[in-house]
Design a protein around this motif. Structure first.
Motif, short mmCIF file in Angstrom:
data_model
loop_
_atom_site.label_atom_id
_atom_site.label_comp_id
_atom_site.label_asym_id
_atom_site.label_seq_id
_atom_site.Cartn_x
_atom_site.Cartn_y
_atom_site.Cartn_z
N ARG A 219 82.09 -52.37 37.55
CA ARG A 219 81.05 -51.60 36.98
C ARG A 219 80.61 -50.22 37.69
NH1 ARG A 219 80.33 -48.68 34.02
NH2 ARG A 219 77.90 -48.92 34.60
N LYS A 220 80.81 -51.19 39.53
CA LYS A 220 79.99 -50.16 40.70
C LYS A 220 81.34 -49.12 40.69
CE LYS A 220 77.11 -51.24 43.77
NZ LYS A 220 75.88 -50.44 43.24
N ALA A 221 82.44 -49.93 40.61
CA ALA A 221 83.31 -48.67 41.04
C ALA A 221 83.37 -47.62 39.91
CB ALA A 221 85.29 -49.50 41.07
N GLN A 222 83.44 -48.38 39.04
CA GLN A 222 83.71 -47.13 37.26
C GLN A 222 82.70 -46.07 38.06
OE1 GLN A 222 82.71 -49.14 33.67
NE2 GLN A 222 84.01 -47.22 32.47
N LEU A 223 81.31 -46.56 38.50
CA LEU A 223 80.65 -45.34 38.36
C LEU A 223 80.88 -44.58 39.80
CD1 LEU A 223 77.37 -47.55 37.85
CD2 LEU A 223 77.04 -45.21 37.29
N ALA A 224 81.06 -45.30 40.84
CA ALA A 224 81.47 -44.07 41.95
C ALA A 224 82.73 -43.82 41.58
CB ALA A 224 81.65 -45.14 42.15
N VAL A 225 83.40 -43.63 40.96
CA VAL A 225 84.67 -42.45 40.96
C VAL A 225 84.09 -41.62 39.38
CG1 VAL A 225 86.25 -43.49 38.77
CG2 VAL A 225 87.08 -42.45 40.06
N ASP A 226 83.01 -42.20 37.96
CA ASP A 226 82.76 -41.39 37.24
C ASP A 226 81.39 -40.01 38.30
OD1 ASP A 226 84.44 -41.98 35.50
OD2 ASP A 226 82.74 -43.15 34.51
N THR A 227 80.76 -40.60 39.53
CA THR A 227 79.72 -39.74 39.78
C THR A 227 80.64 -39.29 41.29
OG1 THR A 227 78.99 -41.52 41.01
CG2 THR A 227 78.26 -40.93 39.31
N GLY A 228 81.68 -39.03 41.07
CA GLY A 228 82.65 -38.04 42.08
C GLY A 228 82.64 -39.04 43.32
N HIS A 229 82.47 -39.99 43.81
CA HIS A 229 82.84 -40.84 45.00
C HIS A 229 84.24 -41.50 44.69
CE1 HIS A 229 79.28 -39.32 46.23
NE2 HIS A 229 78.51 -39.47 45.44
N PRO A 230 85.05 -41.38 44.57
CA PRO A 230 87.03 -42.01 44.30
C PRO A 230 86.08 -43.07 45.53
CG PRO A 230 86.98 -39.94 45.04
CD PRO A 230 85.77 -39.62 44.22
N ALA A 231 86.46 -42.65 46.60
CA ALA A 231 87.16 -43.33 48.00
C ALA A 231 86.11 -44.84 47.86
CB ALA A 231 86.26 -42.32 48.91
N ASP A 232 84.39 -43.88 47.34
CA ASP A 232 83.75 -45.56 47.58
C ASP A 232 84.58 -46.33 46.82
OD1 ASP A 232 82.39 -44.15 49.38
OD2 ASP A 232 80.69 -43.86 48.58
N ALA A 233 85.09 -45.98 45.22
CA ALA A 233 85.26 -46.63 43.76
C ALA A 233 86.38 -47.65 45.10
CB ALA A 233 86.02 -45.51 43.45
N LEU A 234 87.02 -46.97 45.18
CA LEU A 234 88.19 -47.88 46.23
C LEU A 234 88.39 -49.25 46.57
CD1 LEU A 234 91.41 -45.50 47.53
CD2 LEU A 234 91.07 -46.44 44.88
N GLY A 235 87.06 -48.55 47.60
CA GLY A 235 86.09 -50.17 48.37
C GLY A 235 86.11 -51.02 47.15
N LEU A 236 85.04 -50.65 46.22
CA LEU A 236 84.26 -51.89 45.14
C LEU A 236 85.20 -52.11 44.43
CD1 LEU A 236 81.61 -48.93 45.02
CD2 LEU A 236 81.11 -51.48 45.22
N ALA A 237 86.34 -51.64 44.58
CA ALA A 237 87.64 -52.39 43.21
C ALA A 237 88.70 -53.12 44.21
CB ALA A 237 88.75 -51.27 42.31
N ALA A 238 88.56 -53.16 45.29
CA ALA A 238 89.15 -53.72 46.10
C ALA A 238 88.71 -55.02 46.21
CB ALA A 238 89.12 -53.75 47.25
N ALA A 239 86.77 -55.48 46.50
CA ALA A 239 85.71 -55.93 46.51
C ALA A 239 86.22 -56.98 45.23
CB ALA A 239 84.35 -55.65 46.57
N ALA A 240 85.53 -56.54 44.01
CA ALA A 240 85.76 -57.01 42.81
C ALA A 240 87.17 -58.05 42.48
CB ALA A 240 85.91 -55.97 41.59
N ARG A 241 87.76 -57.22 43.05
CA ARG A 241 89.63 -57.97 43.12
C ARG A 241 89.64 -59.14 43.62
NH1 ARG A 241 96.02 -55.76 43.13
NH2 ARG A 241 96.81 -57.98 42.74
#
Length: 315
Positions: A166-188
């Motif tokens: 969810r934090k990855a989703q929020l990051a990309v939706d609020t204009g921070h896709p690079a942060d989203a990549l790190g969060l998605a990796a942590a989620a996986r």
């Protein structure tokens, strides 16, 4: 569900009234805008004076039966109400009941405290969803961060993986896709291998790649998600909605981000054709995204018509 309306203040149609709903033999209280009640015709069932829920009132309601059972059922009703009238009207009530739940949890001990904290985590996560839906990004981040903190306390690995997603989703939706990549990796990394939670994490990575303009990597991630969902078993509540059609719709959003509007529009049109009418919120989101995709193809007239239909589905 049998409903009885208890009216709030006698102001204009922006006031909130509380609908008393009988669900599975339980009496639960649901906040509903007065204009929705009047339009539905249920206001004539019964009317007595009662203000909308406050933290004090919520505490009183929680005295009925087991606090855990009460707040669990109340959360379900909030989700159902959101689908009917939208998050703008439900979020304030959810936040008030969250205060009451936290008060209960702090006074509890042992297993009761742990169970209530786990439920509080789900309330925080849901509040984050509602806040994001109404465009309140700061509140969405705040509730989601609190949910993640609570997950670490309870040791719920599945919920931790989900909220990292969810934090990855929020990051990309609020204009921070690079942060989203790190969060998605942590989620996986946190998700159990082969679980639907792993698929969710991969989907968040895929869309972040698309927003960053990494088309090949995005499509590769979507292909991975399709492979994983074909092998994944049932995880209970986690990712129960995931199937190939859902992944295809998610890919359509990424196609639009990559500028591939024709394919994106086709993907959303296919999704809308089979989406149940009862999924009003989802339909509103898909219609809005389909409108943007059709606008990208240059078909502005069709985009405007679809956009207007989407507005009628959202609250």
């Amino acid at each position: 569900m049998n409903a009885v309306v208890r009216a709030g203040s006698l102001g204009d149609d922006t006031d909130t009234v509380v609908v008393t709903a009988r669900i599975h033999g339980k009496i639960l209280f649901v906040p509903v805008p007065r204009r929705v009640v009047l339009a539905s015709g249920i206001a004539g069932l019964a009317v007595t004076a009662m203000p909308a829920a406050t933290p004090t009132a919520a505490t009183g309601l929680a005295d009925m039966g087991s606090p855990f059972e009460h707040f669990t059922q109340l959360r379900r009703v909030m989700i159902q109400t959101d689908n009917l009238i939208g998050p703008r009207h439900v979020l304030p009530a959810l936040q008030q009941h969250l205060v009451s739940l936290a008060t209960r949890r702090r006074s509890a001990r042992g297993t009761d405290a742990i169970e209530l904290l786990a439920l509080e985590t789900r309330y925080e996560e849901l509040a984050g969803w509602f806040a994001q839906d109404i465009g309140d990004e700061r509140t969405a981040h705040g509730h989601t961060a609190k949910a993640l903190d609570a997950c670490h306390i309870t040791g719920d690995t599945d919920l931790t993986a989900y909220i990292l997603g969810r934090k990855a989703q929020l990051a990309v939706d609020t204009g921070h896709p690079a942060d989203a990549l790190g969060l998605a990796a942590a989620a996986r990394r946190t998700a159990r291998p082969g679980s639907r939670l792993e698929v969710i994490a991969v989907l968040h990575e895929a869309h972040a790649r698309a927003v960053l303009g990494e088309g090949s990597e995005a499509h590769r991630a979507y292909d991975t998600a399709l492979t994983l969902i074909g092998r994944a078993g049932s995880d209970g509540v986690w990712g129960s909605w995931l199937d190939a059609a859902y992944i295809s719709t998610a890919r359509a959003r990424s196609l639009a981000a990559l500028g591939e509007y024709e394919q994106a529009a086709a993907g959303f049109d296919s999704a809308l054709a089979v989406l149940p009418c009862a999924y009003r919120q989802d339909r509103g989101v898909y219609l809005a995204r389909a409108a943007r995709a059709h606008a990208g193809t240059g078909n502005v007239t069709l985009a405007a018509r679809i956009g207007w239909a989407g507005r009628r589905n959202r609250r």
